[in-house]
Design an enzyme around this catalytic site. Structure first.
Site, PDB file in Angstrom:
ATOM      1  N   GLY A 211     100.556 112.883 -94.013  1.00  0.00           N
ATOM      2  CA  GLY A 211     101.766 112.138 -94.377  1.00  0.00           C
ATOM      3  C   GLY A 211     102.050 111.043 -93.374  1.00  0.00           C
ATOM      4  O   GLY A 211     101.168 110.652 -92.603  1.00  0.00           O
ATOM      5  N   ASN A 212     103.251 110.518 -93.367  1.00  0.00           N
ATOM      6  CA  ASN A 212     103.641 109.507 -92.373  1.00  0.00           C
ATOM      7  C   ASN A 212     105.137 109.634 -92.081  1.00  0.00           C
ATOM      8  O   ASN A 212     105.814 110.487 -92.641  1.00  0.00           O
ATOM      9  CB  ASN A 212     103.257 108.104 -92.849  1.00  0.00           C
ATOM     10  CG  ASN A 212     103.981 107.731 -94.126  1.00  0.00           C
ATOM     11  OD1 ASN A 212     105.196 107.603 -94.142  1.00  0.00           O
ATOM     12  ND2 ASN A 212     103.219 107.591 -95.222  1.00  0.00           N
ATOM     13  N   HIS A 213     105.619 108.767 -91.202  1.00  0.00           N
ATOM     14  CA  HIS A 213     106.988 108.937 -90.667  1.00  0.00           C
ATOM     15  C   HIS A 213     108.088 108.307 -91.519  1.00  0.00           C
ATOM     16  O   HIS A 213     109.230 108.244 -91.078  1.00  0.00           O
ATOM     17  CB  HIS A 213     107.073 108.330 -89.266  1.00  0.00           C
ATOM     18  CG  HIS A 213     106.206 109.019 -88.256  1.00  0.00           C
ATOM     19  ND1 HIS A 213     106.414 110.327 -87.892  1.00  0.00           N
ATOM     20  CD2 HIS A 213     105.120 108.592 -87.580  1.00  0.00           C
ATOM     21  CE1 HIS A 213     105.503 110.678 -87.002  1.00  0.00           C
ATOM     22  NE2 HIS A 213     104.694 109.638 -86.806  1.00  0.00           N
ATOM     23  N   SER A 214     107.787 107.792 -92.689  1.00  0.00           N
ATOM     24  CA  SER A 214     108.852 107.152 -93.476  1.00  0.00           C
ATOM     25  C   SER A 214     109.926 108.171 -93.834  1.00  0.00           C
ATOM     26  O   SER A 214     109.625 109.253 -94.356  1.00  0.00           O
ATOM     27  CB  SER A 214     108.263 106.553 -94.760  1.00  0.00           C
ATOM     28  OG  SER A 214     109.317 106.159 -95.610  1.00  0.00           O
ATOM     29  N   ALA A 279     106.007 104.038 -98.035  1.00  0.00           N
ATOM     30  CA  ALA A 279     104.837 103.984 -97.158  1.00  0.00           C
ATOM     31  C   ALA A 279     103.788 104.886 -97.801  1.00  0.00           C
ATOM     32  O   ALA A 279     103.814 106.111 -97.658  1.00  0.00           O
ATOM     33  CB  ALA A 279     105.210 104.471 -95.766  1.00  0.00           C
TER      34      ALA A 279
END
Ligand code: PMT
Length: 401
Positions: A211-214, A279
């Site tokens: 995943g990512n930090h959005s 994102a």
């Protein structure tokens, strides 16, 4: 569903006998699905109790700047004012009308009023001689010149026993005036906007993902602003803690980039505008293990497949749609953003750089640069994400002007 559903209403109550009617008013607003924050002047407590109103509004009622009961918290008038979609002062006494018209600010209600940027509605109530007094007439004219809406007092028997104009408009009349205000011509009335928000999660096995930090905040703030400006929103959201409750926002929850791709294509034909704030993961694990992967091996390699570029795929088939993309960059920001405009056939790109303090993921602020299809570059200041959302929505509105 009422147009007031999900709307945030600040109800200012001042010290006149008509204050007793506000219990019914709060009930109607809550029944319509609105969130109601009551602020009372000290004098109004003589006519209706804060306990009645907080019970009906399902939240504490504020009167003072300082909140002694909760260990000394400060009722921030600016925050309260910015929270609201609309401010209603009902009943508004002659005294409070005079203060509002002349910028006097000696209690919490007046401080909130002076900080309010939202539309203000005023329902005056007083005895008939006070209502027709030239100073009241002058103050009402002044308040109208501030673009506030006066909900006129009605005729009938007054608390003094006199008969004439001065009764506060009935709660039903006030509610229907507010409802009408939300269905008036707003700049994005009749427009449908597809917004993507948040991260995507690309599963590795039943318990792990890439995943990512959005946080989703940027996309959700844009959705709120579009709805505020009269647009209908389809919000395709990756996993996030953000919340939105608005009759004009349909939330489609998705997990992975492929889910997001499918949802965006399902709605694309129906929409006028796309804002891609999500994102999206560029790659996904080729294989998703059906069971939790055991940590036996010293090394572990994941082979990835490339995800489709959702925005580019929409750009390739766009007809009338106005496409707004984001670019999150770490180097050669403007150049990379310009390449994305061309490659994805965008009308506007919102560039945020991780090199700018306060910009990008997770934070409540963002610093963006707008670049349009003619490659005009417009850097903006560091702002709250709510304000950045307003700037983006203003760009969309300008496109339709
Ligand atoms: O959610 P927050 O914490 O509030 O943070 C907001 C944000 C930083 C996520 C947001 O402002 C932002 O920049 N979103 C886009 C991040 C990104 O993925 O940028 P990109 O340069 O990789 O992608 C360019 C554009 O193509 C974006 O509009 C993206 O949504 C879209 N895209 C990217 C890849 C892909 N496979 N499909 C896409 O549609």
């Amino acid at each position: 569903m009422s147009v007031l559903s999900g709307k945030k209403i600040l109800l200012g109550i001042t010290g006149g006998i008509a204050a007793y009617k506000t219990a019914g008013l709060v009930r109607l607003l809550i029944k319509a699905g609105a969130e109601v924050q009551v602020i009372m002047t000290p004098a109004s407590h003589q006519f209706v109790t804060p306990y009645t109103l907080s019970t009906l509004a399902k939240r504490p009622v504020y009167t003072e700047f300082f909140h002694a009961e909760e260990g000394g918290t400060w009722n921030n008038h600016v925050e309260l004012a910015l929270w609201a979609d609309v401010m209603l002062v009902a009943p508004a006494t002659a005294n409070v009308l005079a203060k509002m018209a002349n910028g006097l600010c000696d209690n919490l209600l007046l401080a909130v009023y002076m900080s309010a940027k939202c539309p203000v509605y005023i329902a005056p109530a007083m005895d008939l001689d006070m209502y027709v007094h030239p100073s009241t007439a002058k103050n009402l004219t002044t308040l109208t010149s501030y673009n506030h809406v006066i909900i006129p007092a009605e005729e009938g028997e007054l608390a003094s026993g006199l008969i004439g104009r001065g009764r506060m408009a009935e709660p039903e009349t006030i509610v229907s005036t507010l409802e009408a205000s939300f269905t008036q011509d707003l700049p994005l009335q009749g427009k449908k906007v597809l917004i993507t928000a948040g991260p995507t999660y690309e599963p590795i096995d039943p318990v792990r993902f890439i995943g990512n930090h959005s946080s989703g905040k940027m996309g959700y703030d844009i959705a709120k602003e579009v709805a505020k400006q009269g647009g209908e929103v389809v919000l395709v959201s990756g996993p996030t803690n953000q919340k939105i409750e608005d009759a004009h926002v349909e939330v489609v929850h998705v997990l992975s980039a492929l889910d997001m791709y499918e949802a965006c294509h399902r709605y694309f034909d129906q929409v006028d505008v796309v804002v891609a704030a999500a994102a999206v993961a560029d790659y996904r694990p080729k294989e998703i293990a059906t069971q939790k992967i055991k940590k036996n091996a010293e090394e572990f390699t994941i082979t990835m497949d490339k995800n489709p570029d959702i925005l580019a795929s929409l750009g390739a088939i766009k007809k009338h749609q106005y496409l707004v993309g984001f670019a999150l960059e770490t180097e050669n920001e403007v150049e990379h953003a310009k390449q994305k405009i061309t490659k994805k056939k965008l009308d506007l790109i919102v560039l945020n750089s991780l090199n700018d303090t306060g910009a990008g993921f997770g934070k409540p602020t963002n610093k963006v640069t707008f670049i349009d299809a003619a490659f005009t570059v417009e850097p903006m200041d560091l702002k709250s994400k709510e304000e950045v959302a307003q700037d983006i929505v203003n760009k969309i509105i300008q496109h339709y002007e």
